[in-house]
Design a protein around this motif. Structure first.
Motif, mmCIF file in Angstrom:
data_model
loop_
_atom_site.group_PDB
_atom_site.id
_atom_site.type_symbol
_atom_site.label_atom_id
_atom_site.label_comp_id
_atom_site.label_asym_id
_atom_site.label_seq_id
_atom_site.Cartn_x
_atom_site.Cartn_y
_atom_site.Cartn_z
ATOM 1 N N LYS A 291 -18.265 16.069 12.529
ATOM 2 C CA LYS A 291 -19.439 15.232 12.382
ATOM 3 C C LYS A 291 -19.053 13.777 12.235
ATOM 4 C CE LYS A 291 -23.347 16.297 11.053
ATOM 5 N NZ LYS A 291 -24.675 16.244 11.712
ATOM 6 N N GLN A 292 -18.005 13.581 11.413
ATOM 7 C CA GLN A 292 -17.560 12.201 11.215
ATOM 8 C C GLN A 292 -17.052 11.609 12.516
ATOM 9 O OE1 GLN A 292 -14.825 12.873 8.042
ATOM 10 N NE2 GLN A 292 -16.431 12.853 6.462
ATOM 11 N N ALA A 293 -16.258 12.361 13.206
ATOM 12 C CA ALA A 293 -15.705 11.882 14.475
ATOM 13 C C ALA A 293 -16.830 11.604 15.466
ATOM 14 C CB ALA A 293 -14.766 12.942 15.048
ATOM 15 N N ASP A 294 -17.821 12.477 15.461
ATOM 16 C CA ASP A 294 -18.942 12.332 16.391
ATOM 17 C C ASP A 294 -19.668 11.008 16.157
ATOM 18 O OD1 ASP A 294 -18.406 14.652 17.565
ATOM 19 O OD2 ASP A 294 -20.161 15.778 16.822
ATOM 20 N N GLU A 295 -19.820 10.670 14.924
ATOM 21 C CA GLU A 295 -20.531 9.438 14.609
ATOM 22 C C GLU A 295 -19.857 8.250 15.272
ATOM 23 O OE1 GLU A 295 -23.403 8.994 13.007
ATOM 24 O OE2 GLU A 295 -23.540 11.195 12.892
ATOM 25 N N LYS A 296 -18.529 8.195 15.126
ATOM 26 C CA LYS A 296 -17.759 7.070 15.683
ATOM 27 C C LYS A 296 -17.902 7.072 17.205
ATOM 28 C CE LYS A 296 -14.248 6.644 12.128
ATOM 29 N NZ LYS A 296 -12.976 7.267 11.721
ATOM 30 N N LEU A 297 -17.791 8.237 17.708
ATOM 31 C CA LEU A 297 -17.831 8.357 19.172
ATOM 32 C C LEU A 297 -19.175 7.880 19.698
ATOM 33 C CD1 LEU A 297 -15.837 9.482 21.237
ATOM 34 C CD2 LEU A 297 -17.204 11.574 21.270
ATOM 35 N N LYS A 298 -20.188 8.227 19.000
ATOM 36 C CA LYS A 298 -21.538 7.882 19.425
ATOM 37 C C LYS A 298 -21.689 6.374 19.572
ATOM 38 C CE LYS A 298 -24.744 11.453 18.037
ATOM 39 N NZ LYS A 298 -25.453 11.943 16.838
ATOM 40 N N GLU A 299 -21.101 5.692 18.623
ATOM 41 C CA GLU A 299 -21.238 4.233 18.620
ATOM 42 C C GLU A 299 -20.580 3.640 19.861
ATOM 43 O OE1 GLU A 299 -20.430 2.564 14.673
ATOM 44 O OE2 GLU A 299 -19.873 0.735 15.751
ATOM 45 N N SER A 300 -19.331 4.067 20.097
ATOM 46 C CA SER A 300 -18.617 3.482 21.240
ATOM 47 C C SER A 300 -19.268 3.931 22.542
ATOM 48 C CB SER A 300 -17.149 3.901 21.200
ATOM 49 O OG SER A 300 -16.987 5.166 21.801
ATOM 50 N N GLU A 301 -19.768 5.106 22.467
ATOM 51 C CA GLU A 301 -20.419 5.626 23.675
ATOM 52 C C GLU A 301 -21.651 4.802 24.003
ATOM 53 O OE1 GLU A 301 -22.271 9.537 23.657
ATOM 54 O OE2 GLU A 301 -20.831 10.154 25.192
ATOM 55 N N TYR A 302 -22.372 4.415 22.982
ATOM 56 C CA TYR A 302 -23.580 3.617 23.178
ATOM 57 C C TYR A 302 -23.246 2.327 23.890
ATOM 58 C CZ TYR A 302 -27.623 0.728 22.276
ATOM 59 O OH TYR A 302 -28.665 -0.122 22.438
ATOM 60 N N ARG A 303 -22.152 1.728 23.415
ATOM 61 C CA ARG A 303 -21.749 0.457 24.016
ATOM 62 C C ARG A 303 -21.389 0.671 25.487
ATOM 63 N NH1 ARG A 303 -17.270 -1.258 20.254
ATOM 64 N NH2 ARG A 303 -18.069 0.165 18.698
ATOM 65 N N PHE A 304 -20.638 1.682 25.663
ATOM 66 C CA PHE A 304 -20.201 1.951 27.030
ATOM 67 C C PHE A 304 -21.410 2.268 27.919
ATOM 68 C CE2 PHE A 304 -19.255 5.237 30.158
ATOM 69 C CZ PHE A 304 -18.418 4.513 30.982
ATOM 70 N N ARG A 305 -22.295 3.025 27.356
ATOM 71 C CA ARG A 305 -23.440 3.476 28.121
ATOM 72 C C ARG A 305 -24.277 2.284 28.574
ATOM 73 N NH1 ARG A 305 -26.272 7.707 29.814
ATOM 74 N NH2 ARG A 305 -24.494 9.009 29.397
ATOM 75 N N LYS A 306 -24.419 1.390 27.680
ATOM 76 C CA LYS A 306 -25.202 0.192 28.007
ATOM 77 C C LYS A 306 -24.618 -0.450 29.258
ATOM 78 C CE LYS A 306 -28.565 -2.365 26.588
ATOM 79 N NZ LYS A 306 -29.795 -1.902 27.138
ATOM 80 N N LEU A 307 -23.285 -0.581 29.156
ATOM 81 C CA LEU A 307 -22.563 -1.213 30.262
ATOM 82 C C LEU A 307 -22.728 -0.369 31.536
ATOM 83 C CD1 LEU A 307 -20.580 -3.636 30.522
ATOM 84 C CD2 LEU A 307 -18.740 -1.957 30.293
ATOM 85 N N TYR A 308 -22.605 0.892 31.282
ATOM 86 C CA TYR A 308 -22.603 1.839 32.391
ATOM 87 C C TYR A 308 -23.976 1.904 33.062
ATOM 88 C CZ TYR A 308 -23.057 6.585 34.285
ATOM 89 O OH TYR A 308 -23.343 7.670 35.062
ATOM 90 N N ASP B 98 -17.269 25.137 9.640
ATOM 91 C CA ASP B 98 -17.338 23.875 8.865
ATOM 92 C C ASP B 98 -17.121 22.729 9.836
ATOM 93 O OD1 ASP B 98 -17.119 21.762 7.244
ATOM 94 O OD2 ASP B 98 -15.574 22.623 5.919
ATOM 95 N N ILE B 99 -18.143 21.930 9.984
ATOM 96 C CA ILE B 99 -18.009 20.875 10.990
ATOM 97 C C ILE B 99 -18.039 19.491 10.340
ATOM 98 C CG2 ILE B 99 -18.943 22.193 12.944
ATOM 99 C CD1 ILE B 99 -21.630 20.796 12.392
ATOM 100 N N THR B 100 -17.634 19.414 9.103
ATOM 101 C CA THR B 100 -17.625 18.129 8.400
ATOM 102 C C THR B 100 -16.841 17.083 9.165
ATOM 103 O OG1 THR B 100 -17.528 19.490 6.437
ATOM 104 C CG2 THR B 100 -17.260 17.106 6.117
ATOM 105 N N GLU B 101 -15.609 17.444 9.521
ATOM 106 C CA GLU B 101 -14.738 16.468 10.198
ATOM 107 C C GLU B 101 -15.287 16.095 11.551
ATOM 108 O OE1 GLU B 101 -10.704 17.851 10.243
ATOM 109 O OE2 GLU B 101 -10.796 18.182 8.057
#
Lengths: 1194, 146
Positions: free
Chosen positions: A564-581, A559-562
């Motif tokens: 999945k939710q965490a991943d979503e958040k992470l993805k967003e911050s990662e995107y920002r960081f990645r841009k910078l990076y 069961d990967i419900t939780e």
């Protein structure tokens, strides 16, 4: 009278008996012919007997008829007896008389008695065989006859009885006995013969039809006498082929076996069942068992043989089968057993023993077997067995203790029942199933383990059959899905999915028979029992059986419900960081343990020109500039082990094009929770441009610093700003500081300072640049340094002058050399002019550039004429070509030019000159110039010519002399040749004829003549010796010395050996030192030693004890040998004569000799370039010395 | 009695001839000696020429050769014999007055069978000649075909 008649009767009876036997032998009494024959015989006898009866009275006769008929009937049966009786009756009737009736009665009655007993006898052969029985038979017959006599007329009867009673009672029975005996004997014999015949026939039948081979062979020659058909057939023959043709002994294939057999027979007289190998007719070897008995007295063996080949073969086969069975059991770990319940005995095969760990052959029974069963299993086994005996099947698995090890066995038995239904025996097998059992235990253990794991796993696990029907789920599954297992029983997995589409899409495509093994997890939407949907990360695979066929599927769902939710958040911050990076100005990389790029941002990739994927194939080291590797790598390694936190450096990368790329790199390591290094994060700034400028600047700086020229700069106030190290060195300043402390003017001599400050520098400021040769002053020594001084003005970007700079060269050396050159040139000229020789110089090509005055004076040519290519003009025309060739040769070899040639003097006279030239070469070895001289050698040349002439004359003279010498030598040779031949011949003749005279006319010659002949002979012998020695002397003179390395000790030994005959009978003390080796002619030096030692022996002749010694001493260049004796010696006055030819210091009478020996010695030693001399004193012995050159060490 | 073959003695000096014969007398060898005065005669004898035209056929058992002789000397005779196919197998003994190295060398090069120096002492001389006679005329096996 009666007795005579009786005897007569008896004789007839006996004859009869014999005849009867004779007939009986030919005609079988059992056959009719025999019976008739016997009957006729007996009948005839009866008649004969009756023809000569014992006549008592007319008509009353007595004869043997009673005996004959009774016995005939008794022995030959009723037919024979009947014939005999009938013949007697007929005859008696023809005879007639008173007693006819009685006579006939007698015949009939004895016949009947005989017949009676004959029948008795038939029944039992034992009857009437003994004497007494026969006698009683006779008695009985005749008592009967006597009774019949009663029928006679009374008177006669009484008379007759009186007369013949005695005969009848006593004699006739005896006669019966006698005849009967004979007949019995005959009968017996016949019976024996018949029995024999019969038995022989039986034997023959047996012999021919026996199932064993029977044979008989002679001992003496081994030949088969008899063999039955079986015996012959056994060997492939017929009896006819063997009997009398085959020697039994030849049939044995193995002679040892045969010999052993024969030996056994010899000892035992027989053998029984002896197995032998015989060769049959076809040459095949058979196994035959024979029994033989020997009859040595009859010279034969008898024997029986049985072919046991097939038996043997069968035995072998059985053995092999048994072996195979045993092997098979061994291989299969299967033993078989058999139990005899009646006797309580168990029979085991070898493998059974092995399985139980019991020694093979141990007698087993049920109790012993139980003891081997594992204690906990004994009850079980016993119960099962008892049940089996009651009729239940016996097939059990239990443990046993074999050699202390626990083994599992399976036992199964087949029981045999008797009529009463009781078990009597059982056959069974034991199989070692330890391995299988072990596997089973392991399997169940694993199963338990697996179940525990299965239920402990927090992820949901479901497994299905091949139709995807759920067979099992774990605990986690029920809690996640909310289904109990009962809910799911028989349901297909499609039941679990969110929708049928999801199932179609996910489940069906992945969980199918053709799907390849699926390892990567994937996400599926599931529906719980309560209807809620959740994402499940699913890992699934097919379950395969041993034969690789799919038997079901298994799925693991998380069961990967939780998450999945965490991943979503992470993805967003990662995107920002990645841009910078990715797109920041800074290059960023992650470098792993092995220096591999784990990651690199776009900026860095652009910097180095590699796409990220390519970069990930490379390491940090790969793109580091080679020169920086040594610096970087140790630092990075230190960071990995935590020694350094941050590493910052300026370094070069190599970009994809191989270009150097300067960057500032900051590396910081990252560690995991355990402090283990994971990767380095690197931040890279581009500093290429800055670095380029820096390097440019550095280059110029380096140039100035390392230049050997004076480079300096000053400001407009002429204060030095920079002086390079070469400049500092030139003017003797220690460093830049010192160089900048003084004013520019102070670098010059005071007399030049005004020119510099007021004239040169301002001019350069005006013109931009200028140069001058000027001296600088050395600050330490005050020496002048000549400089080629180049100055230029320095401007800033706007073109405003800000100072001066100079690049100047030290030319002190050049100026010094110029002065020196001028001086040396002048010196050379002075020297050249002062020399008595002509001195010249040319260019490399021969162009004359210098001649001194001597040239002008001698040739009369002026210098203008001489310079250039006119150098060969004064050469004598005959020498010009030679001179040019020599010149060319010297030019080619870059060597010395040297020639003697005639040069023309101003007045036209030619003189000889030695012309010599030396090339001057530059560093490349090329000719720069030639310098040369001409020396007047005219006078020397003339002297030389003179010497040559004289030499030639001298040579001519020597030649002439040599020829003369050779001629005289030849003459001398011819002379000595003649001497040797022609002088010897007459001597030989004198000797010969004197001897002949002596031999042939000895007695006729007077004494005095003998004396003369002796003298003649002596004189001629002496002359012969003289000639020989003279010849030797002459030869020695002519002989060439052949030098070899000589062992003087050995040589001396040889000589002494040869002198033994001379010294025979003499008392001589020899003292001989060890001598060194020399170079010399073996034969000649041997002659020297022989002469000297012979002399020593000769001249010590009158000494009691001769003392002779040989010694040597070494001198600077020679070895001096010395032979010393204590002989008569000589007066030194005459020493000069000692070595002369034919010179003697003693008379012939005193010491014989020719005076050649020492002359020879001298000649030989001189030829060896040695010396020879002697010292002596009369009566005190002599010393002879000779020297030979030492062997040179090299 | 052994069939004795001839000994050919080539000697210019009659004294030597006489003495040699004297020496050979003892074994009756003297009867078989043919003496010729020099090399030329020796060759004539061997080749059946001139006065030897009708001599008995056959090569001598041995040739005793003096070296120094008029006309044709011993060494020349030896050389001629060794070159002649019919004669080259005849044993040749040089019987000469002195031992001169060059002579000795030359003779052995030409294949002489023996080289004997006549001793001055007569007894020795007799002994030497006798030995030669015995060896070459009596004991030696002559080459086949003669």
């Amino acid at each position: 009278m009666i007795l005579v008649q009786l005897l007569y009767n008896l004789t007839v009876l006996i004859s009869l008996s014999l005849l009867s036997g004779f007939i009986d032998n030919r005609f079988d009494r059992n056959k009719l012919i025999g019976k008739i024959s016997q009957g006729v015989l007996f009948g005839l006898t009866v008649i004969v007997g009756m023809m000569h009866p014992f006549v008592y009275s007319e008509g009353v006769i007595f004869d043997g008829r009673s005996i004959l008929i009774s016995l005939c009937t008794l022995f030959f049966g009723p037919i024979s007896g009947g014939i005999a009786a009938l013949m007697g009756i007929v005859y008696r009737i023809s005879f007639g008389g008173d007693g006819i009736f009685t006579g006939l009665l007698v015949i009939i009655s004895v016949y009947l008695v005989g017949f009676y007993f004959h029948n008795k006898k038939k029944q039992s052969r034992k009857i009437l065989t003994t004497n007494s029985e026969l006698y009683l038979f006779g008695l009985f017959v005749h008592v009967v006859v006597l009774i019949i006599f009663v029928t006679l007329p009374y008177k006669i009867m009484l008379e007759t009885l009186k007369t013949i009673s005695f005969t009848f009672i006593v004699v006739y029975p005896i006669a019966s006995l006698l005849v009967g005996k004979i007949l019995i004997d005959q009968e017996k014999t016949r019976n024996i013969i018949n029995e024999l015949k019969e038995s022989e026939q039986h034997f023959r039948n047996f012999f021919d039809s026996a199932l064993v081979g029977l044979f008989r062979s002679r001992i003496s020659d081994g030949m088969l006498i008899e063999i039955n058909s079986i015996g012959a057939a056994m060997l492939g023959y017929t009896p006819e082929e063997m009997i009398g043709k085959v020697r039994g002994l030849d049939l044995y294939s193995n002679p040892n076996q045969r010999n052993k057999l024969l030996e056994l027979i010899k000892i035992e007289g027989k053998v029984d069942n002896f197995e032998v190998e015989l060769v049959n007719k076809k040459g095949i070897t058979l196994n035959i068992a024979i029994s033989i008995k020997a009859y040595p007295d009859r010279d034969y063996f008898e024997g029986a043989s049985i072919d046991i080949s097939s038996l043997k073969h069968a035995q072998k086969e059985i053995k092999e089968k048994q072996y195979l069975l045993s092997k098979a059991q061994e291989i299969g770990n299967i033993g078989t057993w058999e139990i005899d319940l009646l006797e309580n005995k168990i029979k085991w095969t070898d493998e059974n023993y092995r399985i139980f760990g019991v020694e093979i052959g141990t007698q087993m029974n049920y109790e012993l077997f139980l003891k081997l069963v594992y204690p906990n299993d004994i009850d079980y086994v016993n119960k099962q067995w008892l049940a089996a005996v009651e009729g239940k099947p016996y097939d059990i698995e239990h443990r046993i203790l074999a050699d202390g090890k626990i083994k599992w066995v399976r036992e199964k038995a087949d029981l045999t029942f008797d009529q009463n239904g009781k078990v009597t025996r059982a056959i069974g097998f034991t199989q070692d199933i330890t391995k299988r059992k072990d596997n089973e235990v392991e399997l169940s253990r694993q199963k338990a383990l697996f179940e525990a794991i299965f239920n402990c796993i927090p992820d949901a696990i479901v497994y299905t059959n091949v139709d995807r029907e759920i067979i099992g789920v774990n605990l986690a599954f029920t809690s996640i899905f909310g289904f109990s297992f009962e809910d799911l029983m028989g349901k297909k997995t499609s039941y679990l999915y969110e929708s049928l589409e999801e199932y179609e899409h996910q489940g069906k495509t992945r969980f199918n028979l053709t799907a390849t093994e699926q390892a990567l997890p994937y996400e599926v939407k599931y529906r719980k029992k309560d209807g809620s949907i959740f994402p499940g990360e699913t890992l699934g695979t097919s379950i395969k059986s041993g034969d690789d066929s799919i038997i079901g599927f298994i799925g693991i769902i998380r069961d990967i419900t939780e998450r999945k939710q965490a991943d979503e958040k992470l993805k967003e911050s990662e995107y920002r960081f990645r841009k910078l990076y990715e797109d920041g100005a800074i290059g960023m990389v992650m470098v792993g343990k092995d220096f591999k790029f784990l990651m690199a941002n776009r900026t860095f990739c652009q910097m180095v020109g590699y796409p990220e994927q390519e970069l990930q194939q490379l390491t940090f080291v790969d793109i580091t500039h080679p020169d920086d590797k040594a610096k970087d790598i140790p630092h990075v390694k230190k960071m990995m082990i935590g020694e350094i936190d941050v590493y910052r450096t300026e370094k070069r990368f190599l970009n994809k094009d191989g270009q150097t790329y300067w960057a500032q790199l900051t590396l910081s390591p990252f560690y995991d929770l355990n402090g283990q290094f994971i990767y380095n994060l690197g931040i890279i700034f581009n500093i290429t441009e800055r670095k380029k400028l820096e390097i440019e600047r550095q280059k110029f700086f380096m140039l100035a610093e390392s230049s050997s020229e004076f480079i300096g700069m000053c400001d407009l106030e002429m204060n030095p700003l920079y002086v390079n190290p070469a400049g500092q060195r030139m003017v003797g300043l220690p460093d830049m500081e010192a160089a900048c402390r003084v004013k520019v003017q102070d670098y010059y001599f005071s007399e030049d300072q005004q020119f510099i400050a007021d004239d040169f520098f301002p001019r350069v400021l005006r013109d931009g640049h200028g140069d001058v040769e000027i001296r600088l002053r050395h600050f330490q020594t005050g020496e002048a340094i000549w400089m080629y001084y180049y100055l230029f003005s320095v401007q800033d970007d706007s073109g405003t002058p800000i100072g001066w700079a100079t690049v100047s060269r030290d030319i002190t050396e050049r100026r010094r050399a110029e002065v020196a050159l001028r001086k040396s040139e002048q010196e050379f000229r002075d020297l050249a002019e002062s020399m008595p020789q002509i001195v010249w110089a040319t260019r490399a090509d021969g162009w004359n550039i210098y001649f001194n005055q001597q040239w002008v004076a001698y040739t009369g040519m002026n210098l203008e004429e001489s310079y250039g290519h006119g150098w060969d003009k004064p050469f004598h025309p005959d020498d010009q070509q030679r001179a040019r060739d020599a010149w060319q040769n010297a030019v080619n070899n870059k060597g010395i030019y040297s020639i003697e040639a005639r040069l023309r003097r101003f007045d036209g006279e030619y003189r000889w000159w030695l012309v010599r030239g030396v090339p001057q070469l530059n560093e490349q070895g090329e000719i720069l110039k030639w310098f040369g001289t001409c020396t007047d050698i005219d006078e020397m040349k003339q002297a030389e010519t003179e010497i040559q002439k004289l030499n030639a004359e001298l040579e001519l003279k020597v030649e002439q002399r040599t020829e003369q010498l050779e001629a005289s030598n030849k003459e001398l040779e011819a002379f000595s040749y003649s001497v040797s031949h022609d002088l010897r011949a007459p001597l030989r003749h004198i000797n010969g004829y004197v001897d002949l005279l002596n031999a042939q006319f000895k007695d006729e010659l007077p004494v005095k003549a003998h004396h003369y002949l002796k003298t003649i002979s002596g004189a001629s012998s002496q002359m012969g010796i003289l000639i020989d020695e003279l010849l030797q002397y002459s030869r020695t003179g002519r002989k060439e010395v052949r030098k070899t390395l000589l062992d003087m000790d050995a040589l001396l030994k040889e000589v002494l050996e040869e002198l033994k005959t001379v010294s025979k009978g003499r008392k001589i003390t020899l003292d001989i030192k060890e001598l060194p080796a020399v170079l010399g002619d073996y034969n000649l030096l041997k002659l020297v030693w022989a002469n000297l030692l012979d002399n020593a022996i000769k001249y010590t002749r009158y000494q009691q004890t001769a003392q002779i010694s040989v010694a040597y001493k070494e001198e600077a260049k020679d070895i001096v040998f010395c032979v010393r004796d204590n002989g008569v010696g000589f007066d030194m006055k005459y020493v000069h004569k000692l070595f002369g030819v034919f010179q003697r210091l003693h008379s012939q009478a005193e010491f014989e000799g020719t005076g050649i020996g020492l002359a020879n010695v001298q000649r030989i030693i001189h030829k060896h370039l040695g010396r020879v001399w002697a010292e002596a004193e009369p009566g005190k012995g002599a010393k002879f010395y000779f020297s030979l050159p030492k062997i040179e060490r090299n | 009695m052994v069939d004795l073959k001839t000994i050919l003695l080539v000697e210019d000096n009659p004294n030597d001839v006489e003495l040699t014969l004297e020496a050979l007398l003892e074994y009756n060898l003297a009867n078989h000696v043919i003496a010729v005065g020099d090399g030329v005669e020796a060759m004539e004898y061997l080749r059946y020429e001139d006065k030897f035209k009708n001599r008995k056929k056959g090569n001598p058992a041995v040739l005793l050769l003096d070296i120094k002789m008029p006309r044709m000397d011993g060494i020349e005779v030896l050389e001629a014999i060794r070159k002649d196919d019919k004669l080259k197998t005849i044993p040749v003994v040089m019987l000469t007055s002195s031992r001169e190295e060059p002579d000795l060398k030359k003779c052995y090069e030409l294949g002489v069978n023996a080289y004997v120096v006549k001793p001055v002492n007569f007894n020795d001389f007799i002994e030497a000649v006798k030995q030669i006679g015995i060896f070459w005329a009596l004991l030696n096996e002559i080459p086949p075909g003669d």
